[in-house]
Enzyme design. Structure first.
Site, short mmCIF file in Angstrom:
data_model
loop_
_atom_site.label_atom_id
_atom_site.label_comp_id
_atom_site.label_asym_id
_atom_site.label_seq_id
_atom_site.Cartn_x
_atom_site.Cartn_y
_atom_site.Cartn_z
N ASP A 157 10.33 -19.28 11.55
CA ASP A 157 9.61 -18.44 12.51
C ASP A 157 8.18 -18.95 12.64
OD1 ASP A 157 9.42 -16.32 14.31
OD2 ASP A 157 8.57 -14.99 12.83
N TYR A 179 4.27 -18.87 14.88
CA TYR A 179 3.15 -17.94 15.14
C TYR A 179 2.38 -18.55 16.31
CZ TYR A 179 -0.63 -14.80 13.34
OH TYR A 179 -1.59 -13.82 13.14
N HIS A 200 -1.43 -13.14 20.40
CA HIS A 200 -0.90 -12.37 19.27
C HIS A 200 -1.70 -12.66 17.99
CE1 HIS A 200 1.90 -10.55 16.46
NE2 HIS A 200 2.05 -11.72 15.85
N ARG A 258 -8.71 -8.39 10.07
CA ARG A 258 -9.97 -8.94 9.55
C ARG A 258 -11.11 -8.63 10.51
NH1 ARG A 258 -6.18 -12.86 9.22
NH2 ARG A 258 -7.06 -13.96 11.01
N GLU A 272 9.09 -7.65 16.76
CA GLU A 272 8.41 -8.79 17.34
C GLU A 272 9.31 -9.39 18.41
OE1 GLU A 272 5.43 -10.26 13.78
OE2 GLU A 272 7.19 -11.49 14.22
N GLU A 299 10.47 -12.20 20.63
CA GLU A 299 10.36 -13.64 20.48
C GLU A 299 11.43 -14.37 21.28
OE1 GLU A 299 9.94 -15.04 16.50
OE2 GLU A 299 9.01 -13.19 15.75
N ASP A 345 12.36 -10.14 15.66
CA ASP A 345 12.12 -10.35 14.24
C ASP A 345 11.49 -9.07 13.67
OD1 ASP A 345 12.20 -11.86 11.90
OD2 ASP A 345 10.13 -12.52 12.14
N ARG A 394 5.48 -3.86 8.25
CA ARG A 394 4.06 -4.25 8.18
C ARG A 394 3.37 -3.84 6.88
NH1 ARG A 394 3.93 -8.25 11.84
NH2 ARG A 394 4.43 -7.53 13.95
N GLN A 419 4.70 -6.12 4.14
CA GLN A 419 4.12 -7.44 4.40
C GLN A 419 2.64 -7.50 4.02
OE1 GLN A 419 4.36 -8.58 8.52
NE2 GLN A 419 3.39 -10.55 8.22
N LYS A 433 9.79 -9.39 6.03
CA LYS A 433 10.39 -10.05 7.20
C LYS A 433 11.88 -10.35 7.02
CE LYS A 433 6.87 -11.11 10.02
NZ LYS A 433 6.89 -10.95 11.48
N THR A 468 16.80 -9.99 11.30
CA THR A 468 16.33 -10.66 12.52
C THR A 468 17.49 -10.60 13.51
OG1 THR A 468 14.89 -12.17 11.29
CG2 THR A 468 15.48 -12.80 13.53
N THR A 500 5.85 -13.83 17.75
CA THR A 500 5.64 -12.79 18.75
C THR A 500 5.05 -13.36 20.04
OG1 THR A 500 5.24 -11.20 17.00
CG2 THR A 500 4.53 -10.58 19.20
N GLU A 545 0.23 -4.45 17.76
CA GLU A 545 -0.75 -4.73 18.80
C GLU A 545 -0.81 -3.61 19.83
OE1 GLU A 545 -0.51 -9.14 20.11
OE2 GLU A 545 1.43 -8.62 19.21
#
Length: 367
Positions: A99, A101, A106, A115, A167, A169, A199, A203, A206, A219, A223, A308, A322
């Site tokens: 997978d 990113y 995203h 962050r 997610e 995808e 997917d 959260r 994770q 994760k 899937t 995503t 999101e």
């Protein structure tokens, strides 16, 4: 017709009391390929033997099917079975699952959420397509229920996931292997087609476990993929998104592998987002190049997903994290209900279109 001869996605189906075998969707029917083409490779319960034949065979078979469906249907008609009479299965045997990113929107959104006050993207993000290895054994076909996972949620806290997410995808299905120790060749020589992917993501699990090695139990529990694999040859291609800085030599693009595909996320039947695949930063040929540049080999049935798919607008985000900004701004549904993350009984469906083509859908219900 969105399921016409310009589309022709492959899948695996069975009729009551019969073994699974390969077919192609045409309208509201599936063409039983083994008797229609007099080719026993399609009598297998998976697309893998056919996908391993390679690009020339993929093209020739697609042309043959198109000719049969646009010519005299008197013989072919006998091998067209209404979809309501069949059961759809996982279309290919999954070898490895990776997978990525690859969406800058995203990745930037998650950086801002997780962050705040820091630079959203890590220093490596614009230099390589970030990814991780998943679990092929928990890739399931659309319609398979998804059990809410349990895990560690924090120091001394164990229990069911409280932030269950999705997610949206696009997945790429490998047909032709590559040699161990050598980078893969041209993208179109290895990749057979695409399938829609959800997917599922825990959260909170994770968030506690991923430092320092990345996604694991948050994760690996499920899937979901569509039962249909659309051949690369059918897809409308566009130039990939501009990249700055220029990628390393092995990541430089050769040909246009941006894809003009629009996904749609439905929560309990209500559309909540329309992520545009054209907005992706890293293209699938770059993902394949990076995945094999160290000598890692490809196998028939490998699945690598885009990560995503998100666009720059709120209505184009491909995950609930999101869309609700980590639960601080819940989605308001037409029923009057709100959702920060998924509740038991919720059904999520992801579907997509590419020009006049329908790529099918992938759906799952939380239990």
């Amino acid at each position: 017709m969105s399921w016409g001869v310009d589309n022709l996605p492959y899948g695996v189906f069975s009729c009551p009391g019969q073994a699974p075998r390969a077919g192609v969707r045409y309208g509201d029917k599936v063409l039983d390929l083994a008797p229609a083409l007099h080719d026993e490779v399609f009598a297998a319960p998976t697309l893998n033997p056919f996908m391993a034949r390679g690009r020339a065979a993929w093209h020739d078979t697609r042309t043959l099917i198109q000719n049969k469906l646009t010519g005299d249907l008197s013989v072919t008609e006998a091998h067209l079975i209404p979809l309501e009479q069949v059961r759809l299965h996982l279309p290919f045997e999954v070898a490895d699952y990776v997978d990525f990113y690859a969406s800058i929107d995203h990745a930037s959104n998650l950086g801002k959420i997780l962050r705040p006050g820091d630079e959203p993207l890590k220093p490596n993000w614009r230099h390589l397509p970030v990814g991780y290895h998943g679990r092929s054994g928990t890739v399931v076909v659309s319609g398979t229920p998804v059990r809410r996972p349990h895990g560690q949620l924090g120091p001394g806290v164990f229990g069911p996931c409280r932030k269950l997410d999705i997610e949206a995808e696009l997945g790429f299905v490998v047909g032709v292997p590559s040699d161990h120790g050598s980078p893969a060749g041209a993208f179109e020589e290895h990749v057979f087609g695409v399938t829609l992917v959800n997917d599922w993501s825990a959260r909170d699990i994770q968030g506690w476990e991923y430092v320092p090695l990345g996604p694991f139990l948050g994760k690996s529990f499920a899937t979901s993929v569509s039962p249909w694999v659309t051949p690369l040859e059918a897809l409308p291609r566009i130039p990939g998104r501009a990249q700055d800085p220029e990628p390393a030599a092995y990541l430089r693009r050769h040909g246009d592998w941006g894809l003009d595909i629009t996904l749609e996320i439905l929560l309990n039947g209500e559309s909540v987002s329309r992520p545009p695949y054209a907005a992706m930063y890293w293209t699938p040929d770059q993902m394949l190049a990076h995945m094999t540049v160290n000598g890692a080999s490809l196998r028939t049935g490998d699945l690598f997903a885009s990560g995503t798919v998100s666009g720059p607008e709120r209505g184009e985000r491909g995950s609930l994290t999101e869309l609700t900004w980590n639960g601080t701004d819940p989605i308001k549904l037409a029923s009057g209900e709100t959702r920060a993350f998924l509740q038991d009984g919720d059904t999520v469906t992801i579907r997509a279109t590419a020009g006049d083509l329908t790529l099918g859908e992938v759906s799952g219900t939380v239990r």
